[in-house]
Design an enzyme around this catalytic site. Structure first.
Site, short mmCIF file in Angstrom:
data_model
loop_
_atom_site.label_atom_id
_atom_site.label_comp_id
_atom_site.label_asym_id
_atom_site.label_seq_id
_atom_site.Cartn_x
_atom_site.Cartn_y
_atom_site.Cartn_z
N LYS A 1 0.85 -1.21 0.00
CA LYS A 1 0.00 0.00 0.00
C LYS A 1 0.87 1.24 0.00
CE LYS A 1 -1.74 1.93 3.92
NZ LYS A 1 -1.52 3.38 4.02
N ASN A 2 1.87 1.30 0.87
CA ASN A 2 2.63 2.54 1.03
C ASN A 2 3.62 2.79 -0.10
OD1 ASN A 2 1.12 3.12 3.22
ND2 ASN A 2 2.64 2.48 4.72
N CYS B 1 -5.49 8.72 8.64
CA CYS B 1 -5.68 8.12 9.96
C CYS B 1 -5.67 9.17 11.06
CB CYS B 1 -4.57 7.13 10.23
SG CYS B 1 -4.88 5.61 9.36
N ARG C 1 -0.19 15.08 12.11
CA ARG C 1 0.52 14.55 10.94
C ARG C 1 0.94 15.73 10.06
NH1 ARG C 1 -1.72 8.90 9.05
NH2 ARG C 1 0.36 8.84 8.20
N ASP D 1 4.02 0.67 11.97
CA ASP D 1 2.75 0.21 11.40
C ASP D 1 2.40 -1.21 11.83
OD1 ASP D 1 3.13 1.99 8.26
OD2 ASP D 1 2.52 2.63 10.25
N ARG E 1 -8.97 0.16 3.72
CA ARG E 1 -8.03 1.09 3.08
C ARG E 1 -6.71 0.41 2.78
NH1 ARG E 1 -6.40 5.71 6.42
NH2 ARG E 1 -4.94 5.79 4.67
C1 EPZ Z 1 4.20 6.99 6.35
O1 EPZ Z 1 3.48 8.10 6.88
C2 EPZ Z 1 3.20 5.87 6.26
N1 EPZ Z 1 2.11 6.25 5.36
C3 EPZ Z 1 2.65 5.55 7.65
O2 EPZ Z 1 1.84 4.38 7.52
C4 EPZ Z 1 3.81 5.21 8.60
O3 EPZ Z 1 3.30 5.07 9.91
C5 EPZ Z 1 4.87 6.32 8.57
O4 EPZ Z 1 5.27 6.60 7.21
C6 EPZ Z 1 6.11 5.93 9.37
O5 EPZ Z 1 6.67 4.78 8.81
C7 EPZ Z 1 2.34 6.15 4.05
O6 EPZ Z 1 3.41 5.76 3.61
C8 EPZ Z 1 1.19 6.53 3.15
P1 EPZ Z 1 6.48 10.19 8.41
P2 EPZ Z 1 4.17 9.57 6.86
O7 EPZ Z 1 6.53 11.42 7.58
O8 EPZ Z 1 5.00 9.70 5.66
C9 EPZ Z 1 6.80 13.52 11.78
C10 EPZ Z 1 -0.07 3.05 7.56
O9 EPZ Z 1 -0.63 2.51 8.51
N2 EPZ Z 1 6.76 14.43 10.64
O10 EPZ Z 1 7.57 9.19 8.29
O11 EPZ Z 1 3.10 10.57 7.11
C11 EPZ Z 1 5.44 12.85 11.99
O12 EPZ Z 1 4.62 13.66 12.82
C12 EPZ Z 1 0.42 4.48 7.69
O13 EPZ Z 1 0.16 2.49 6.45
C13 EPZ Z 1 6.94 15.80 10.87
O14 EPZ Z 1 7.10 16.24 12.01
O15 EPZ Z 1 5.09 9.44 8.15
C14 EPZ Z 1 5.81 11.55 12.65
O16 EPZ Z 1 5.96 11.77 14.04
C15 EPZ Z 1 0.03 5.08 9.03
N3 EPZ Z 1 6.91 16.63 9.80
C16 EPZ Z 1 7.17 11.21 12.04
O17 EPZ Z 1 7.69 12.43 11.49
C17 EPZ Z 1 6.73 16.18 8.52
O18 EPZ Z 1 6.74 17.01 7.58
C18 EPZ Z 1 7.12 10.17 10.93
O19 EPZ Z 1 6.28 10.64 9.93
C19 EPZ Z 1 6.56 14.81 8.31
C20 EPZ Z 1 6.58 13.95 9.39
#
Ligand code: EPZ
Length: 421
Positions: free
Chosen positions: A22-23, A117, A122, A305, A397
């Site tokens: 998915k991701n 989610c 986020r 995840d 989803r």
């Molecule tokens: C991706 O989300 C995945 N979603 C998430 O999976 C997964 O939990 C996450 O990566 C971590 O592996 C998709 O790939 C579509 P991040 P993403 O940016 O990209 C902070 C699922 O269940 N952050 O790596 O949104 C954020 O708050 C979903 O499949 C900032 O502060 O995650 C978090 O604490 C749920 N500023 C951390 O970084 C930003 O601009 C990791 O977020 C971006 C992120």
């Protein structure tokens, strides 16, 4: 209103065939719109996030055609714009990848702030920091992010944290910038490597994906290509944990065992026996499990995840386990639902202390997000009696045919299309 009904305590035996990631696919479909020509994307998971993305692209003139259930042709020759309104993007978090793709192709983008989610904040500040470094200006008003650039010029970007989304989004835009972009402190997840490989099939020049330094040399045009999505690491892990909690002998097929290492190690700590094949992993479990401690980390650490699913498993371990969520600041909202099933869990900030119980008991519960829903399915498989799970739109989803795949290995699980029984 649909929900899942599970009669628990059935051991699981047989093969589960894992779908495409998915991701990865939620990044690769947006990436395809940067190509002049047709992209044929294979091993696509048949999930709601894909449907939502396809609907969004169809609305702006992109020709999307499923030639088979898991093969999609994306032809952006007649794309009419670079806007994605809230109505079409509100259902999926990953709609933010349209920003990088539109910016790459049009040097403009108007995309509604992401939905998705409901756990933790986020933010997308790191995405916007990257776009700005490439020369884009942006405004955010009425929930819409508007980006524009005279031209995109390669730059060095050091991420504050290894954000998966920011790493991919910057990679998308930088692929069509002038000059070289270097992303440092990049995330290293398998779906980042898959997106980079796809971009390179389109004629992009991305090097270093899978390490914390990614170098992108921009090109002026990208062409169509054929590509097969990697297997879903998180779906595979979900079924491995289901086998561990229910007991039995299950083989997950069409997987990349290396991607499962952090989970395989934990399941072995807990007493499961794991056999690795070239593209399969066999899990044998008695259902009697030792406690263990888990800390979620960015790849190659234990994936956040799989945190909810792991917490469900720890509920029936023979002792106390400690689980620390290091990626998200509020990913324990589902705990109350696990407690309704008899889980004995106390949460303090980012730490959950799980006291194993002899038996979970079936109950009515609701999914609070995608992976929380998967955790409730896992708990329901072990619980005595009947568990009904509402809000399963979250589960749909990210999981293709979850009840079919579980039924095939012996679970008693049905999708019920009426009010709760
Ligand atoms: C991706 O989300 C995945 N979603 C998430 O999976 C997964 O939990 C996450 O990566 C971590 O592996 C998709 O790939 C579509 P991040 P993403 O940016 O990209 C902070 C699922 O269940 N952050 O790596 O949104 C954020 O708050 C979903 O499949 C900032 O502060 O995650 C978090 O604490 C749920 N500023 C951390 O970084 C930003 O601009 C990791 O977020 C971006 C992120």
């Amino acid at each position: 209103m649909e929900h899942l009904v599970i009669n628990g305590q059935k051991q699981l035996f047989g093969d589960v065939f894992i779908s495409g990631a998915k991701n990865a696919v939620v990044a690769i479909i947006p990436a395809a719109i940067m190509a002049n020509g047709k992209c044929v994307i294979e091993n696509l998971p048949n999930i709601e996030d894909v449907t939502s993305l396809v609907d969004t692209l169809t609305n702006i003139g992109v020709k999307c055609e499923f030639t088979e259930e898991n093969t999609l042709i994306v032809d952006s020759s007649n794309i009419t714009g670079y806007c994605a309104a809230y109505e079409s993007v509100r259902k999926i978090r990953a709609s933010y990848y349209l920003m990088g793709a539109f910016l790459g192709r049009f040097k403009k983008a108007e995309v509604a702030m992401p939905g998705g989610c409901n756990f933790g904040t986020r933010p997308i500040d790191q995405h916007l920091k990257g776009f700005k470094a490439l020369g884009a200006e942006y405004t955010i008003s009425h929930g819409i992010v508007k980006l524009s650039a005279e031209k995109l010029v390669g730059s060095n970007i050091y991420l504050d944290m290894p954000s998966v989304g920011a790493t991919i989004n910057i990679m998308l835009a930088a692929s069509m910038a002038e000059g070289v972009t270097v992303i440092e402190n990049a995330a290293k997840e398998p779906h980042i490597v898959d997106t980079a490989n796809f971009l390179n099939m389109l004629g992009a020049k991305v090097k270093g994906a899978g390490t914390d330094v990614i170098k992108i040399t921009g090109v002026s045009e990208l062409h169509g290509a054929e590509y097969m999505i990697i297997p879903d690491q998180i779906e595979a892990g979900t079924y491995m944990i289901a086998a561990a909690i229910a007991g039995g002998d299950v083989t997950v097929r069409n997987v990349i065992p290396k991607h499962m290492d952090p989970l395989s190690a934990k399941l072995q700590d807990m007493g499961c026996v794991i056999y690795e094949g070239d593209d399969s992993i066999r899990i044998v479990s008695t259902g009697n499990l030792r406690p263990t401690n888990v800390k979620t980390m960015t790849y190659p650490g234990f994936p956040t995840d799989l945190q909810p699913q792991m917490t469900a498993l720890l509920c029936i371990a023979d002792g106390t386990s400690i689980l620390t969520e290091n990626v998200w600041n509020n990913r324990f909202q589902y705990i109350n639902e696990l407690k309704r099933l008899g889980g004995n869990i106390t949460v303090e900030g980012r730490v959950a202390v799980v006291e194993g119980v002899k038996q979970l008991m079936g109950a009515e519960v609701n999914a609070t997000d995608l992976r929380a829903g998967a955790a409730l399915v896992i708990a329901g498989l072990a619980a005595k009696g009947t568990t009904t799970i509402g809000n399963i739109k979250y589960i749909d989803r990210g999981y293709e045919k979850i009840e079919e795949k579980l039924t095939k290995i012996g679970a008693d699980i049905k999708r019920v299309k009426s009010e709760r029984i």
